[in-house]
Design a protein around this motif. Structure first.
Motif, PDB file in Angstrom:
ATOM      1  N   MET A   4     -19.425  -3.976 -15.728  1.00 47.81           N
ATOM      2  CA  MET A   4     -19.325  -5.231 -16.490  1.00 47.81           C
ATOM      3  C   MET A   4     -19.856  -6.398 -15.699  1.00 47.81           C
ATOM      4  O   MET A   4     -20.604  -7.219 -16.195  1.00 47.81           O
ATOM      5  CB  MET A   4     -17.860  -5.463 -16.864  1.00 47.81           C
ATOM      6  CG  MET A   4     -17.616  -6.840 -17.424  1.00 47.81           C
ATOM      7  SD  MET A   4     -18.032  -6.945 -19.141  1.00 47.81           S
ATOM      8  CE  MET A   4     -17.019  -8.316 -19.604  1.00 47.81           C
ATOM      9  N   LEU A   5     -19.502  -6.449 -14.429  1.00 47.76           N
ATOM     10  CA  LEU A   5     -20.033  -7.526 -13.605  1.00 47.76           C
ATOM     11  C   LEU A   5     -21.526  -7.356 -13.443  1.00 47.76           C
ATOM     12  O   LEU A   5     -22.273  -8.332 -13.372  1.00 47.76           O
ATOM     13  CB  LEU A   5     -19.356  -7.524 -12.224  1.00 47.76           C
ATOM     14  CG  LEU A   5     -17.930  -8.053 -12.189  1.00 47.76           C
ATOM     15  CD1 LEU A   5     -17.427  -8.047 -10.776  1.00 47.76           C
ATOM     16  CD2 LEU A   5     -17.874  -9.444 -12.776  1.00 47.76           C
TER      17      LEU A   5
ATOM     18  N   TYR B  97      -7.295  -5.215 -20.666  1.00 50.30           N
ATOM     19  CA  TYR B  97      -7.348  -4.344 -19.492  1.00 50.30           C
ATOM     20  C   TYR B  97      -5.960  -3.829 -19.211  1.00 50.30           C
ATOM     21  O   TYR B  97      -5.013  -4.567 -19.223  1.00 50.30           O
ATOM     22  CB  TYR B  97      -7.832  -5.112 -18.269  1.00 50.30           C
ATOM     23  CG  TYR B  97      -9.211  -5.634 -18.419  1.00 50.30           C
ATOM     24  CD1 TYR B  97      -9.567  -6.870 -17.920  1.00 50.30           C
ATOM     25  CD2 TYR B  97     -10.189  -4.887 -19.066  1.00 50.30           C
ATOM     26  CE1 TYR B  97     -10.838  -7.354 -18.047  1.00 50.30           C
ATOM     27  CE2 TYR B  97     -11.461  -5.359 -19.193  1.00 50.30           C
ATOM     28  CZ  TYR B  97     -11.788  -6.591 -18.689  1.00 50.30           C
ATOM     29  OH  TYR B  97     -13.047  -7.076 -18.809  1.00 50.30           O
ATOM     30  N   GLU B  98      -5.879  -2.537 -18.912  1.00 49.95           N
ATOM     31  CA  GLU B  98      -4.575  -1.966 -18.635  1.00 49.95           C
ATOM     32  C   GLU B  98      -4.118  -2.404 -17.268  1.00 49.95           C
ATOM     33  O   GLU B  98      -4.892  -2.356 -16.316  1.00 49.95           O
ATOM     34  CB  GLU B  98      -4.664  -0.443 -18.626  1.00 49.95           C
ATOM     35  CG  GLU B  98      -4.696   0.096 -20.011  1.00 49.95           C
ATOM     36  CD  GLU B  98      -4.951   1.584 -19.954  1.00 49.95           C
ATOM     37  OE1 GLU B  98      -5.170   2.151 -21.008  1.00 49.95           O
ATOM     38  OE2 GLU B  98      -4.938   2.128 -18.843  1.00 49.95           O
ATOM     39  N   PRO B  99      -2.878  -2.794 -17.180  1.00 49.04           N
ATOM     40  CA  PRO B  99      -2.402  -3.127 -15.829  1.00 49.04           C
ATOM     41  C   PRO B  99      -2.353  -1.862 -15.006  1.00 49.04           C
ATOM     42  O   PRO B  99      -2.034  -0.791 -15.514  1.00 49.04           O
ATOM     43  CB  PRO B  99      -0.997  -3.684 -16.074  1.00 49.04           C
ATOM     44  CG  PRO B  99      -0.606  -3.142 -17.391  1.00 49.04           C
ATOM     45  CD  PRO B  99      -1.842  -2.953 -18.194  1.00 49.04           C
ATOM     46  N   VAL B 100      -2.702  -1.985 -13.737  1.00 48.22           N
ATOM     47  CA  VAL B 100      -2.723  -0.806 -12.877  1.00 48.22           C
ATOM     48  C   VAL B 100      -1.296  -0.343 -12.681  1.00 48.22           C
ATOM     49  O   VAL B 100      -0.465  -1.096 -12.203  1.00 48.22           O
ATOM     50  CB  VAL B 100      -3.364  -1.174 -11.526  1.00 48.22           C
ATOM     51  CG1 VAL B 100      -3.200  -0.033 -10.557  1.00 48.22           C
ATOM     52  CG2 VAL B 100      -4.819  -1.514 -11.730  1.00 48.22           C
ATOM     53  N   PRO B 101      -0.990   0.861 -13.080  1.00 45.87           N
ATOM     54  CA  PRO B 101       0.391   1.314 -12.907  1.00 45.87           C
ATOM     55  C   PRO B 101       0.684   1.505 -11.437  1.00 45.87           C
ATOM     56  O   PRO B 101      -0.134   2.013 -10.683  1.00 45.87           O
ATOM     57  CB  PRO B 101       0.419   2.651 -13.649  1.00 45.87           C
ATOM     58  CG  PRO B 101      -0.974   3.063 -13.816  1.00 45.87           C
ATOM     59  CD  PRO B 101      -1.865   1.879 -13.633  1.00 45.87           C
TER      60      PRO B 101
ATOM     61  N   ASP C 118       2.330   4.647  -7.422  1.00 47.57           N
ATOM     62  CA  ASP C 118       1.809   5.350  -6.261  1.00 47.57           C
ATOM     63  C   ASP C 118       2.433   4.837  -4.981  1.00 47.57           C
ATOM     64  O   ASP C 118       2.065   5.227  -3.893  1.00 47.57           O
ATOM     65  CB  ASP C 118       0.290   5.172  -6.178  1.00 47.57           C
ATOM     66  CG  ASP C 118      -0.064   3.690  -6.094  1.00 47.57           C
ATOM     67  OD1 ASP C 118      -1.164   3.365  -5.667  1.00 47.57           O
ATOM     68  OD2 ASP C 118       0.800   2.870  -6.467  1.00 47.57           O
ATOM     69  N   GLU C 119       3.388   3.908  -5.093  1.00 49.96           N
ATOM     70  CA  GLU C 119       3.947   3.317  -3.874  1.00 49.96           C
ATOM     71  C   GLU C 119       4.571   4.380  -3.000  1.00 49.96           C
ATOM     72  O   GLU C 119       4.425   4.396  -1.793  1.00 49.96           O
ATOM     73  CB  GLU C 119       5.028   2.290  -4.253  1.00 49.96           C
ATOM     74  CG  GLU C 119       4.551   1.236  -5.223  1.00 49.96           C
ATOM     75  CD  GLU C 119       3.624   0.211  -4.578  1.00 49.96           C
ATOM     76  OE1 GLU C 119       2.667   0.617  -3.898  1.00 49.96           O
ATOM     77  OE2 GLU C 119       3.853  -0.964  -4.715  1.00 49.96           O
TER      78      GLU C 119
ATOM     79  N   THR D 169       1.872   6.705  -1.273  1.00 50.14           N
ATOM     80  CA  THR D 169       0.945   6.123  -0.304  1.00 50.14           C
ATOM     81  C   THR D 169       1.672   5.483   0.861  1.00 50.14           C
ATOM     82  O   THR D 169       1.061   5.157   1.866  1.00 50.14           O
ATOM     83  CB  THR D 169       0.058   5.057  -0.962  1.00 50.14           C
ATOM     84  OG1 THR D 169       0.921   4.105  -1.616  1.00 50.14           O
ATOM     85  CG2 THR D 169      -0.818   5.681  -2.018  1.00 50.14           C
TER      86      THR D 169
ATOM     87  N   GLN E  44       1.171   7.200   3.931  1.00 47.35           N
ATOM     88  CA  GLN E  44      -0.178   7.179   4.470  1.00 47.35           C
ATOM     89  C   GLN E  44      -0.532   5.835   5.071  1.00 47.35           C
ATOM     90  O   GLN E  44      -1.672   5.602   5.437  1.00 47.35           O
ATOM     91  CB  GLN E  44      -1.199   7.489   3.357  1.00 47.35           C
ATOM     92  CG  GLN E  44      -0.834   8.669   2.506  1.00 47.35           C
ATOM     93  CD  GLN E  44      -0.815   9.951   3.278  1.00 47.35           C
ATOM     94  OE1 GLN E  44      -1.520  10.074   4.279  1.00 47.35           O
ATOM     95  NE2 GLN E  44       0.011  10.880   2.862  1.00 47.35           N
ATOM     96  N   LEU E  45       0.431   4.951   5.090  1.00 47.90           N
ATOM     97  CA  LEU E  45       0.149   3.606   5.567  1.00 47.90           C
ATOM     98  C   LEU E  45      -0.292   3.674   7.020  1.00 47.90           C
ATOM     99  O   LEU E  45       0.340   4.290   7.852  1.00 47.90           O
ATOM    100  CB  LEU E  45       1.432   2.779   5.435  1.00 47.90           C
ATOM    101  CG  LEU E  45       1.287   1.273   5.251  1.00 47.90           C
ATOM    102  CD1 LEU E  45       0.443   0.958   4.038  1.00 47.90           C
ATOM    103  CD2 LEU E  45       2.662   0.665   5.103  1.00 47.90           C
ATOM    104  N   ASN E  46      -1.347   3.017   7.306  1.00 51.79           N
ATOM    105  CA  ASN E  46      -1.861   2.958   8.671  1.00 51.79           C
ATOM    106  C   ASN E  46      -0.821   2.271   9.546  1.00 51.79           C
ATOM    107  O   ASN E  46      -0.347   1.182   9.231  1.00 51.79           O
ATOM    108  CB  ASN E  46      -3.160   2.144   8.646  1.00 51.79           C
ATOM    109  CG  ASN E  46      -3.933   2.271   9.923  1.00 51.79           C
ATOM    110  OD1 ASN E  46      -3.352   2.319  11.005  1.00 51.79           O
ATOM    111  ND2 ASN E  46      -5.244   2.305   9.792  1.00 51.79           N
TER     112      ASN E  46
ATOM    113  N   PHE F 121      -0.739  -1.444  10.280  1.00 52.92           N
ATOM    114  CA  PHE F 121      -0.372  -2.433   9.284  1.00 52.92           C
ATOM    115  C   PHE F 121       1.094  -2.420   8.939  1.00 52.92           C
ATOM    116  O   PHE F 121       1.533  -3.188   8.087  1.00 52.92           O
ATOM    117  CB  PHE F 121      -1.200  -2.217   7.993  1.00 52.92           C
ATOM    118  CG  PHE F 121      -2.659  -2.499   8.211  1.00 52.92           C
ATOM    119  CD1 PHE F 121      -3.167  -3.776   8.054  1.00 52.92           C
ATOM    120  CD2 PHE F 121      -3.520  -1.487   8.621  1.00 52.92           C
ATOM    121  CE1 PHE F 121      -4.500  -4.022   8.269  1.00 52.92           C
ATOM    122  CE2 PHE F 121      -4.852  -1.734   8.841  1.00 52.92           C
ATOM    123  CZ  PHE F 121      -5.351  -2.999   8.661  1.00 52.92           C
TER     124      PHE F 121
END
Lengths: 415, 364
Positions: free
Chosen positions: A1-2, A385-389, A392-393, A396, A399-401, A404
């Motif tokens: 789209m962009l 636009y669908e909000p991102v569900p 996955d918290e 993921t 897997q957090l580095n 951070f």
């Protein structure tokens, strides 16, 4: 789209391309939205809907109780939740209201000052919108199934009327009387439609399984009878040329007028295209005009089974302005969406409780309005636009580095 | 077409699974593929249901590199290129495994996948990598697939039942059940018809039901049937001159007399031979001699199989269960043959469930 936007900005691509792509994306995302509602006025099933072609703002609906309602579709409140309110209505207490069910309503194609409605009480009424009075009434001998006025014509004000009799009548609004009768069908005329491309071409569909194309300027009979076998099969017997194997219920031209869709009670939908649209008007001859559409044959597109149990006409519609056009057909209590030229079924829009009778497409905002026997008009709006569900918290987090992860402790005491 | 039969095996295997759930199967392979993804250290993508995926949004998110909940804010540029990456693949492979048995399954996930499938096309971005595993499947409409479907369906036809006197007949609706896109199937069948490889014949019981026969089979059977009979000459002349020239389903009076030079007596011979059937005054359908028995068995069998579904509780039956049942005596052509026809003619709705394909009678 962009990418599309930047290409349009730099001039690499036609602006129309972005518009079509975005329209198509919006049509593909049509669904019921809790924020959009249409006020419920009708006490009976809704037979017909029409959106005015000038602004796309006002919608007329005709019901089986004879009531005609005018809705304002525009959302001028600043909130997302909006109910399309009825601006005015011709209810049972109106002196000129139709006595029986209203079968077709149509806005005057050039402005919203006038609209026409036809009903089972054997009349076609022409209404003045501002005063809500009938300006004219045409009476017929048989119940009226359908009427249509040409959306593009500037040279004539003919309204084609299909009734229970086999003759198609053309009423002239300027003179106030029926000016033509087109003969050729053998049973009731269930649908009529003017071509959006040529001023004088009219298509009529009848219960005798035939679809005929007429040039109303010609004195002789119809131009073509559509034949589902493309003329290859039984030419010996002219009476066997049928468009469908049952009654033909609905007719719709595509917005460019080059293709015609027909729906019949044999549960089929067929697409017809014209070979070339060039005007082969012969110069220097005093004879009648040659037909503009020399031949019409069936395009080889197979939509599969399109259930059709309607005893009256079925009003379906085609999208306008998308890269691949879509046809919205009422299918029982759902609306089936197909791509016109490839025959693929995209989806079924479920939401009504009873049989859907009519639907219209608002091409400015790519919205679909449908009316059914459960007295509701539903608005199908492109989903945003669908909000991102964010489910996955949990996965993921592990897997957090470590760089951070914050080193704060959550407990006050330890700090 | 291998996959199709393997889907039948799947259907039968699934019945065994219910007794023995510890065996490996589709569910296990799904998680296995997920594991390999994580193991490669790729940015942990959520296992999103494909229906909710917005493929056209992938490049934007990829370019930004910052994923909600993802740890690698820096995001290696290499990974941003993987638009439609592996996490989508196992899901597609999984869901497409389920839709292989009968490609025309109604499934809300598939429907919204199909909707979003159109979106990348309109935006001009080619999603080749995502569609890779799906396109390699022969059922998704390769160029030759109608022909392959016809050959495969011919195997289902019970030749022995008619003592080899009838050429194997396949119905158009059966081809639709194997090739999901009807317009494409129609086009391919028309091409085959024009090349002269198949003949399409009108079966009398329904205006829409067309039978498909290989031309060679038709020719040999007809010649064998009319051997030694008085009308043999007319039939041979018909097969030699008319069949290769005219690929239509029906013939007209003037076509037969003028173009092909048949006399009225010869046309009567052809009707007696069963090669032509009267349609109305002056036109005839092409017909298969001896097809009456086939049509009788077919109509009875179709009603019987539909009746099996109708009598089931809630008017629905799992495909595997239907095929596992004993065929009623009336069904002479085989359950599989009839099931293909019912699905292709849309007389039953095909719904994909976790237990396999479900056949349900439509409400109307």
């Amino acid at each position: 789209m962009l990418g599309f936007l930047s290409a349009r900005q730099t001039g690499l691509e036609d602006p129309l391309r972005l518009r079509r792509a975005e329209s198509t994306r919006r049509v593909l995302g049509l669904e019921l939205n809790k924020d959009r509602d249409v006020e419920r006025i009708h006490g009976g099933g809704i037979n017909t809907l029409d959106i005015e072609p000038v602004e796309g703002r006002y919608m007329l609906s005709g019901g089986s109780d004879g009531v005609i309602v005018l809705y304002d579709l525009e959302n001028s409140s600043r909130q997302s939740y909006y109910t399309c309110k009825a601006v005015c209505s011709i209810g049972r207490d109106h002196p000129d209201v139709h006595r029986y069910s209203v079968e077709t309503v149509q806005w005057y194609p050039h402005d919203t000052g006038m609209f026409t409605s036809s009903s089972f009480d054997k009349t076609l009424k022409v209404w003045d919108t501002n005063t809500l009075q009938t300006a004219d009434v045409f009476n017929f001998e048989e119940t009226v199934y359908s009427h249509h006025m040409s959306p593009v014509s500037t040279k004539h004000c003919l309204v084609a009327v299909g009734t229970r009799g086999p003759k198609v009548q053309l009423c002239d609004l300027k003179s106030g009387s029926c000016s033509h009768i087109l003969q050729g069908h053998r049973q009731e005329i269930l649908a009529v439609s003017w071509s959006p491309r040529y001023d004088y071409i009219l298509a009529t569909a009848s219960a005798d399984s035939r679809v005929k194309l007429w040039d109303v300027r010609r004195a002789s009979g119809c131009l073509i009878t559509l034949d589902q076998h493309n003329g290859k099969k039984s030419q010996a017997v002219e009476s066997a040329n049928t468009a469908h194997n049952g009654k033909v219920n609905g007719l719709c031209f595509t917005s460019d007028g080059l293709h015609l869709l027909t729906v019949g009670t044999d549960n089929r939908m067929r697409l017809w295209n014209s070979s070339n649209g060039e005007n082969t008007l012969l110069t220097g001859q005093a004879r009648s005009l040659t037909p503009v559409i020399p031949a019409l044959w069936e395009a080889e597109v197979n939509y599969g089974k399109v259930c059709n149990n309607s005893k009256k006409g079925l009003k379906f519609t085609v999208s306008c302005g998308c890269s691949s056009e879509f046809v919205f057909v009422p299918y029982g209590s759902t609306i089936a969406v197909y791509t016109v030229y490839s025959g693929e079924q995209i989806t079924m829009l479920k939401g009504h409780y009873k049989t859907v009778d009519c639907c219209v497409f608002q091409s400015n905002f790519q919205e679909l309005y449908s009316g059914s026997r459960d007295c509701n008009i539903l608005a199908w709006v492109p989903s945003l636009y669908e909000p991102v569900p964010d489910d996955d918290e949990t996965t993921t987090k592990s897997q957090l580095n470590p760089a951070f992860e914050d080193a704060w402790s959550s407990s006050d005491e330890e700090g | 077409m291998q996959k199709w039969f393997s889907a039948f095996d799947d259907a039968i295997i699934q019945r065994q699974w219910r007794a023995n759930p510890s065996r490996g199967g589709g569910g296990v392979s799904f998680t296995k593929e997920v594991d390999t993804n994580v193991a490669t250290g790729a940015p942990p993508r959520r296992q999103r249901v494909p229906g909710r995926a917005c493929p056209w949004r992938e490049p934007i998110r990829g370019r930004r590199g910052a994923r909600p909940g993802g740890g690698d804010a820096g995001g290696t540029p290499g990974e941003t290129v993987r638009h439609c990456s592996a996490p989508e693949d196992p899901i597609f492979r999984f869901s497409s495994l389920h839709s292989y048995p009968f490609p025309g399954t109604i499934k809300s996930r598939d429907m919204s996948w199909k909707r979003h499938h159109l979106i990348p096309e309109t935006f001009g971005v080619k999603r080749r990598r995502k569609r890779g595993p799906v396109e390699s499947d022969p059922l998704r409409g390769e160029p030759g697939s109608a022909r392959a479907a016809v050959s495969e369906l011919m195997q289902l036809f019970p030749r022995g039942l008619f003592e080899d006197a009838l050429p194997p007949i396949v119905l158009r609706s059966q081809v639709y059940s194997l090739v999901p896109d009807r317009t494409v199937a129609d086009r391919q069948l028309k091409e085959l018809q024009e090349q002269g490889e198949i003949r399409i014949v009108q079966l009398g019981f329904d205006l829409d039901a067309h039978g498909i026969i290989f031309t060679e089979d038709y020719r040999t059977r007809v010649l064998k049937a009319c051997d030694g009979r008085p009308y043999a000459g007319a039939v041979q002349k018909f097969l030699a001159s008319v069949l290769p020239a005219c690929g239509d389903l029906s013939f007209q009076q003037d076509q037969m007399t003028q173009t092909f030079g048949f006399r009225d007596s010869e046309i009567t011979h052809l009707v007696n031979a069963g090669v032509l059937t009267v349609r109305d005054a002056g036109s005839w359908w092409l017909a298969v001699p001896g097809a009456g028995r086939f049509i009788k068995y077919f109509v009875k069998g179709r009603q019987a199989v539909l009746g099996m579904v109708r009598k089931a509780k809630y008017r629905e039956l799992l495909l595997s269960e239907l095929l596992g049942r004993r065929a009623p005596v009336v069904v002479r052509l085989g359950l599989t043959y009839h099931v293909h026809d019912l699905i292709g003619a849309q007389l039953v709705d095909c719904i994909s469930t976790t237990s396999g394909t479900l056949l349900r009678l439509p409400e109307t």
